[in-house]
Design an enzyme around this catalytic site. Structure first.
Site, PDB file in Angstrom:
ATOM      1  N   GLU A 117      -9.873   1.645  17.666  1.00 15.89           N
ATOM      2  CA  GLU A 117      -8.645   0.792  17.929  1.00 15.89           C
ATOM      3  C   GLU A 117      -7.340   2.149  18.252  1.00 15.89           C
ATOM      4  O   GLU A 117      -7.288   2.769  17.444  1.00 15.89           O
ATOM      5  CB  GLU A 117      -8.361  -0.032  17.101  1.00 15.89           C
ATOM      6  CG  GLU A 117      -9.544  -1.329  17.177  1.00 15.89           C
ATOM      7  CD  GLU A 117      -9.228  -2.509  16.231  1.00 15.89           C
ATOM      8  OE1 GLU A 117     -10.020  -3.398  16.384  1.00 15.89           O
ATOM      9  OE2 GLU A 117      -8.705  -2.359  15.150  1.00 15.89           O
ATOM     10  N   CYS A 130      -0.080   4.872  17.972  1.00 17.85           N
ATOM     11  CA  CYS A 130      -0.946   5.092  17.067  1.00 17.85           C
ATOM     12  C   CYS A 130      -2.630   5.298  17.578  1.00 17.85           C
ATOM     13  O   CYS A 130      -3.087   4.510  17.799  1.00 17.85           O
ATOM     14  CB  CYS A 130      -0.933   4.218  15.865  1.00 17.85           C
ATOM     15  SG  CYS A 130      -2.013   4.586  14.597  1.00 17.85           S
ATOM     16  N   CYS A 137     -14.213   5.550   8.917  1.00 15.82           N
ATOM     17  CA  CYS A 137     -13.596   6.532   8.205  1.00 15.82           C
ATOM     18  C   CYS A 137     -14.283   6.697   6.926  1.00 15.82           C
ATOM     19  O   CYS A 137     -15.104   5.859   6.512  1.00 15.82           O
ATOM     20  CB  CYS A 137     -12.236   5.963   7.772  1.00 15.82           C
ATOM     21  SG  CYS A 137     -11.142   7.028   6.712  1.00 15.82           S
ATOM     22  N   CYS A 141     -10.294   4.394   1.251  1.00 14.46           N
ATOM     23  CA  CYS A 141      -9.023   4.233   0.576  1.00 14.46           C
ATOM     24  C   CYS A 141      -8.952   2.523   0.136  1.00 14.46           C
ATOM     25  O   CYS A 141      -9.319   1.826   1.222  1.00 14.46           O
ATOM     26  CB  CYS A 141      -7.709   4.458   1.311  1.00 14.46           C
ATOM     27  SG  CYS A 141      -7.708   6.129   1.423  1.00 14.46           S
ATOM     28  N   CYS A 144      -7.127  -0.156   2.331  1.00 12.32           N
ATOM     29  CA  CYS A 144      -7.164  -0.137   3.787  1.00 12.32           C
ATOM     30  C   CYS A 144      -8.522  -0.647   4.333  1.00 12.32           C
ATOM     31  O   CYS A 144      -9.526  -0.433   4.211  1.00 12.32           O
ATOM     32  CB  CYS A 144      -7.080   1.455   4.124  1.00 12.32           C
ATOM     33  SG  CYS A 144      -6.991   1.788   5.981  1.00 12.32           S
ATOM     34  N   GLY A 198      -9.714   6.905  10.963  1.00 10.64           N
ATOM     35  CA  GLY A 198     -10.178   8.398  10.469  1.00 10.64           C
ATOM     36  C   GLY A 198      -9.011   9.271   9.818  1.00 10.64           C
ATOM     37  O   GLY A 198      -7.982   8.954   9.907  1.00 10.64           O
ATOM     38  N   GLU A 199      -9.327  10.218   9.361  1.00  8.23           N
ATOM     39  CA  GLU A 199      -8.842  11.298   8.715  1.00  8.23           C
ATOM     40  C   GLU A 199      -8.745  12.489   9.779  1.00  8.23           C
ATOM     41  O   GLU A 199      -9.692  13.266  10.057  1.00  8.23           O
ATOM     42  CB  GLU A 199      -9.398  11.855   7.438  1.00  8.23           C
ATOM     43  CG  GLU A 199      -8.952  13.151   6.895  1.00  8.23           C
ATOM     44  CD  GLU A 199      -7.277  13.165   6.802  1.00  8.23           C
ATOM     45  OE1 GLU A 199      -6.732  13.846   7.329  1.00  8.23           O
ATOM     46  OE2 GLU A 199      -6.897  12.321   5.731  1.00  8.23           O
ATOM     47  N   SER A 230      -0.956  12.302  10.225  1.00 11.11           N
ATOM     48  CA  SER A 230      -0.928  11.716   8.816  1.00 11.11           C
ATOM     49  C   SER A 230      -2.145  12.088   8.173  1.00 11.11           C
ATOM     50  O   SER A 230      -3.290  11.788   8.747  1.00 11.11           O
ATOM     51  CB  SER A 230      -0.913  10.156   9.011  1.00 11.11           C
ATOM     52  OG  SER A 230      -1.048   9.586   7.451  1.00 11.11           O
ATOM     53  N   SER A 252      -0.580  10.226   3.196  1.00 10.37           N
ATOM     54  CA  SER A 252      -0.808   9.117   2.445  1.00 10.37           C
ATOM     55  C   SER A 252      -0.648   9.118   1.019  1.00 10.37           C
ATOM     56  O   SER A 252      -1.883   9.721   0.090  1.00 10.37           O
ATOM     57  CB  SER A 252      -2.073   8.276   3.035  1.00 10.37           C
ATOM     58  OG  SER A 252      -1.900   8.154   4.373  1.00 10.37           O
ATOM     59  N   PHE A 253       0.428   8.986   0.223  1.00 11.28           N
ATOM     60  CA  PHE A 253       0.602   9.223  -1.033  1.00 11.28           C
ATOM     61  C   PHE A 253       0.410   8.223  -1.850  1.00 11.28           C
ATOM     62  O   PHE A 253      -0.728   8.201  -2.837  1.00 11.28           O
ATOM     63  CB  PHE A 253       1.945   9.856  -1.344  1.00 11.28           C
ATOM     64  CG  PHE A 253       2.367  10.782  -2.592  1.00 11.28           C
ATOM     65  CD1 PHE A 253       1.642  11.853  -2.721  1.00 11.28           C
ATOM     66  CD2 PHE A 253       2.916  10.509  -3.530  1.00 11.28           C
ATOM     67  CE1 PHE A 253       1.677  12.824  -3.644  1.00 11.28           C
ATOM     68  CE2 PHE A 253       3.006  11.269  -4.427  1.00 11.28           C
ATOM     69  CZ  PHE A 253       2.622  12.387  -4.551  1.00 11.28           C
ATOM     70  N   HIS A 254       0.913   6.973  -2.013  1.00 14.49           N
ATOM     71  CA  HIS A 254       0.696   5.713  -2.534  1.00 14.49           C
ATOM     72  C   HIS A 254       0.617   5.511  -4.177  1.00 14.49           C
ATOM     73  O   HIS A 254       0.368   4.497  -4.589  1.00 14.49           O
ATOM     74  CB  HIS A 254      -0.648   5.433  -1.860  1.00 14.49           C
ATOM     75  CG  HIS A 254      -0.657   5.413  -0.276  1.00 14.49           C
ATOM     76  ND1 HIS A 254       0.303   4.709   0.254  1.00 14.49           N
ATOM     77  CD2 HIS A 254      -1.455   5.942   0.410  1.00 14.49           C
ATOM     78  CE1 HIS A 254       0.016   5.248   1.500  1.00 14.49           C
ATOM     79  NE2 HIS A 254      -1.020   5.660   1.758  1.00 14.49           N
ATOM     80  N   ASN A 329      -0.123  -4.459   4.024  1.00  9.96           N
ATOM     81  CA  ASN A 329      -0.543  -5.540   5.136  1.00  9.96           C
ATOM     82  C   ASN A 329      -1.741  -5.960   4.694  1.00  9.96           C
ATOM     83  O   ASN A 329      -2.811  -5.456   4.857  1.00  9.96           O
ATOM     84  CB  ASN A 329      -0.717  -4.607   6.575  1.00  9.96           C
ATOM     85  CG  ASN A 329       0.831  -4.130   6.821  1.00  9.96           C
ATOM     86  OD1 ASN A 329       1.735  -4.721   7.087  1.00  9.96           O
ATOM     87  ND2 ASN A 329       0.733  -2.983   7.064  1.00  9.96           N
ATOM     88  N   CYS A 372      -0.414  -1.316   9.847  1.00  2.86           N
ATOM     89  CA  CYS A 372      -0.683  -0.035   9.173  1.00  2.86           C
ATOM     90  C   CYS A 372      -1.911  -0.544   8.303  1.00  2.86           C
ATOM     91  O   CYS A 372      -1.669  -1.403   7.418  1.00  2.86           O
ATOM     92  CB  CYS A 372       0.380   0.376   8.634  1.00  2.86           C
ATOM     93  SG  CYS A 372      -0.103   1.714   7.511  1.00  2.86           S
TER      94      CYS A 372
END
Length: 395
Positions: A117, A130, A137, A141, A144, A198-199, A230, A252-254, A329, A372
């Site tokens: 996507e 994006c 992935c 996470c 996500c 994906g990373e 990212s 992506s810290f979080h 989200n 996101c």
């Protein structure tokens, strides 16, 4: 071999389009050097390779031409030779959805029938695309939606830059032949973020080559400062990204403790917060970037306390940075809830008073699952129960 010393390569290939016997090679995704070599392979003389590469490059990436016969500054015989050996192909748009806020989500089919996507987000002063770098992935996470989809394979450079090209098709933004991209006013697609499925740093070479095409001044011509990569924290590749791509970096810290980040972003078990921050301190110098963006999803009762905010600003002290606060989200079966608006504003205020920009991201495209953390190919949208997902998240 310990977890910390294990190689970072994944057990997954970047699979190019499989050619039938006598099939044509797709030139989309080839670097300038790759295109030059491809032209040599069909007999283009060395003294002409540079010129022919530049001509074809401009037709494909500046004007969006997909038919060799339209390349009128090439001889008919040479055009026929190109058409015999090559094609100009981008991924297929299977489905296009438009949100009430104007966000566009594309379900894109790539080689092998796999789907990813891509999301276009229009704003007053910019238009951001994006894009995805992998099918699925591997990072899992827990907040996500994309992380609930298993990794299938890496995208090729052509499949990555092809997402930019198909979005420009849909926006009708290719300039007239003979004109540059910015001659008819502001761009609709002015920024790229590698924040889709994906990373990116687990597919480094393909991402690098695709972004070189995007940044090329005689093609799509986006400044490296309009491209943001990212990462969840693939530490060994961060310095390489600075030197070989040089775009802006988002992380992506979080979380502000290893205990919480291990649960939210499991890659932290391999490269913990201290190790990640040590790598990030060098990035602005190596890439000549002004600052790093720390992405921080706001999860109710998990990482949104005043103490978290104070720890965050202490952790990143000395790093030129902004903190991008992301209201969670939600998606079907998600094991978390979005922090209240009052809590998010209180968190932002602490960060701001410490001297850091702390914008609160406005959720976009939620009605079409384009926000996101929500990206997940429709055909792979296997339903898991809330209990199963919570168990995987360690809750």
């Amino acid at each position: 071999m310990t977890e910390a010393s294990a190689p970072i390569t994944q057990d997954v290939a970047t699979i190019p389009r499989k050619l039938p016997e006598g099939g044509k090679r797709n030139i989309v995704g080839l670097t300038r050097e790759g295109l030059a070599e491809a032209l040599r392979s069909i007999g283009v003389a060395d003294k002409q390779v540079r010129m022919r590469t530049g001509q074809i490059w401009q037709w494909v990436y500046q004007w969006g031409v997909r038919d060799f016969d339209a390349m009128t500054n090439l001889s008919k015989a040479f055009r026929a030779d190109l058409a015999e050996h090559f094609e100009i192909a981008v991924p297929e748009v299977v489905k296009r959805e438009v949100s009430a806020d104007g966000t566009r989500k594309y379900l894109v089919r790539i080689a092998g029938g796999h789907e990813v996507e891509t999301v276009y987000i229009p704003e007053e002063d910019r238009g951001t695309l994006c894009i995805s770098s992998q099918v699925g992935c591997t990072l899992t996470c827990s907040f996500c939606h994309t992380g609930t989809q298993k990794l299938v394979r890496n995208l090729t450079a052509g499949e990555i830059i092809g997402q930019v090209m198909l979005a420009r098709d849909d926006l009708g933004e290719w300039p007239e032949q003979g004109k540059g991209s910015d001659e008819n006013g502001p761009r609709l697609l002015s920024n790229i973020v590698l924040m889709g499925m994906g990373e990116p740093l687990y597919n480094f070479e393909a991402v690098r080559d695709a972004m070189k095409i995007a940044m090329d001044g005689e093609g799509i011509s986006l400044s490296r400062r309009r491209i943001t990569l990212s990462t969840s924290g693939v530490v060994p590749e961060i310095a390489r990204a600075a030197e070989e791509i040089g775009c802006l970096l988002a992380v992506s810290f979080h979380a502000t403790t290893d205990e919480v980040r291990d649960r939210l972003v499991p890659i932290n078990k391999r490269w913990n917060i201290e190790t990640l921050l040590n790598a990030l301190r060098e990035y602005p110098r190596l890439s000549n970037s002004e600052r790093i963006t720390f992405e921080y999803v706001m999860l109710d009762g998990v990482n949104d306390s005043d103490a978290d905010a104070k720890r965050l600003v202490k952790l990143i002290a000395g790093i030129p940075a902004k903190i991008n606060l992301i209201p969670f989200n939600e998606w079907p079966g998600a094991p978390y809830k979005r922090s209240s608006w009052e809590r998010i504003e209180a968190f932002a205020d602490i960060v701001y008073k410490a001297g850091y920009a702390s914008p609160i991201r406005t959720p976009r495209g939620e009605d079409i699952m384009a926000a996101c953390g929500q990206l997940k190919s429709e055909t792979e949208r296997a339903r898991k129960s809330r209990k199963e997902i919570a168990a995987e998240a360690g809750l």
